[in-house]
Scaffold this active site. Structure first.
Site, PDB file in Angstrom:
ATOM      1  N   HIS A  24       0.842  -1.202   0.000  1.00 21.58           N
ATOM      2  CA  HIS A  24       0.000   0.000   0.000  1.00 21.58           C
ATOM      3  C   HIS A  24       0.873   1.246   0.000  1.00 21.58           C
ATOM      4  O   HIS A  24       0.689   2.143  -0.834  1.00 21.58           O
ATOM      5  CB  HIS A  24      -0.911  -0.021   1.230  1.00 21.58           C
ATOM      6  CG  HIS A  24      -1.778   1.196   1.367  1.00 21.58           C
ATOM      7  ND1 HIS A  24      -3.125   1.174   1.104  1.00 21.58           N
ATOM      8  CD2 HIS A  24      -1.499   2.480   1.745  1.00 21.58           C
ATOM      9  CE1 HIS A  24      -3.634   2.382   1.302  1.00 21.58           C
ATOM     10  NE2 HIS A  24      -2.657   3.188   1.700  1.00 21.58           N
ATOM     11  N   GLU A  25       1.832   1.306   0.925  1.00 24.67           N
ATOM     12  CA  GLU A  25       2.673   2.496   1.032  1.00 24.67           C
ATOM     13  C   GLU A  25       3.652   2.603  -0.131  1.00 24.67           C
ATOM     14  O   GLU A  25       3.892   3.703  -0.646  1.00 24.67           O
ATOM     15  CB  GLU A  25       3.427   2.485   2.373  1.00 24.67           C
ATOM     16  CG  GLU A  25       2.530   2.605   3.595  1.00 24.67           C
ATOM     17  CD  GLU A  25       1.694   3.880   3.582  1.00 24.67           C
ATOM     18  OE1 GLU A  25       2.142   4.892   3.022  1.00 24.67           O
ATOM     19  OE2 GLU A  25       0.581   3.855   4.140  1.00 24.67           O
ATOM     20  N   HIS A  28       2.013   4.204  -3.124  1.00 23.50           N
ATOM     21  CA  HIS A  28       1.967   5.673  -3.053  1.00 23.50           C
ATOM     22  C   HIS A  28       3.283   6.274  -3.539  1.00 23.50           C
ATOM     23  O   HIS A  28       3.305   7.211  -4.343  1.00 23.50           O
ATOM     24  CB  HIS A  28       1.722   6.132  -1.612  1.00 23.50           C
ATOM     25  CG  HIS A  28       0.326   5.936  -1.126  1.00 23.50           C
ATOM     26  ND1 HIS A  28      -0.787   6.317  -1.843  1.00 23.50           N
ATOM     27  CD2 HIS A  28      -0.147   5.421   0.044  1.00 23.50           C
ATOM     28  CE1 HIS A  28      -1.872   6.043  -1.147  1.00 23.50           C
ATOM     29  NE2 HIS A  28      -1.517   5.491  -0.008  1.00 23.50           N
TER      30      HIS A  28
END
Length: 215
Positions: A24-25, A28
């Site tokens: 997820h990170e 980004h």
């Protein structure tokens, strides 16, 4: 939950939880780099190393508490630094940077569903049962993270997306909530409110994924 059951659940849940927050990170940071911001890349945050993304409260404490209490399994990682001013088109590109995390979670939920389907087809043994349980946790944690992060509350991804899509005046008002956003989220987490908000979409999406894969 008994202590021995909790330890067993933690051992099985550790891999899907770490993958969920790490990818997820990293998503980004990768998308931010694509649109011109090198901050996450320079700080080594575009990485599959979970240690770079672990937040003691959001990644360890809250998932353990929710596993033990039997509520909705959720948590968060240390946010990837993004300098939105460095993006090619800050307001527009913010949308794609924010959306990258939830999309990564949806992708992982589908991958875990495929693994769950594989586990169903394997002969009953000591490998198939833990794989199925791990896959089910993987589906759940990724769906929860996706739905949680789509809430229109800065600094969650949904808040960033709302700031990107709203006219400048309304976006400016919403941005002022950001310093208090994490406190609001923690308050919601320790009360039943967050479960009331997340429950219906999380359950509905998990049922949809299960039906797609015949689980």
């Amino acid at each position: 939950m008994q202590i021995d059951q909790l330890i067993q659940t933690i051992a099985i849940a550790a891999i899907p939880i770490l993958f969920a927050i790490t990818l997820h990170e990293a998503a980004h940071g990768y998308v931010a780099r694509h649109f011109g911001d090198m901050t996450a890349y320079q700080q080594g945050r575009i990485s599959l190393n979970p240690i770079r993304h672990i937040d003691p409260v959001g990644t360890i404490l809250l998932p353990l508490l929710t596993l033990w209490m039997g509520g909705i399994l959720f948590g968060w990682a240390k946010p990837v630094p993004v300098n939105f001013a460095a993006l090619h088109r800050p307001k527009q590109d913010m949308l794609w940077v924010a959306l990258a995390g939830p999309i990564a979670n949806l992708f992982m939920a589908l991958l875990w569903a495929a693994l769950a389907k594989l586990a169903w087809t394997l002969p009953a043994n000591y490998f198939a049962e833990p794989l199925l349980e791990m896959a089910q946790i993987g589906i759940k944690i990724n769906v929860v993270l996706m739905v949680l992060n789509l809430l229109p509350l800065p600094p969650l991804d949904g808040g960033r997306m709302a700031v990107s899509l709203l006219p400048h005046r309304q976006a400016s008002i919403l941005e002022r909530v950001e310093p208090y956003g994490m406190f609001i989220l923690i308050f919601l987490a320790i009360s039943p409110v967050l479960s009331w908000i997340l429950g219906p979409p999380v359950i509905g999406l998990i049922k949809l994924i299960n039906s797609i894969f015949g689980l």
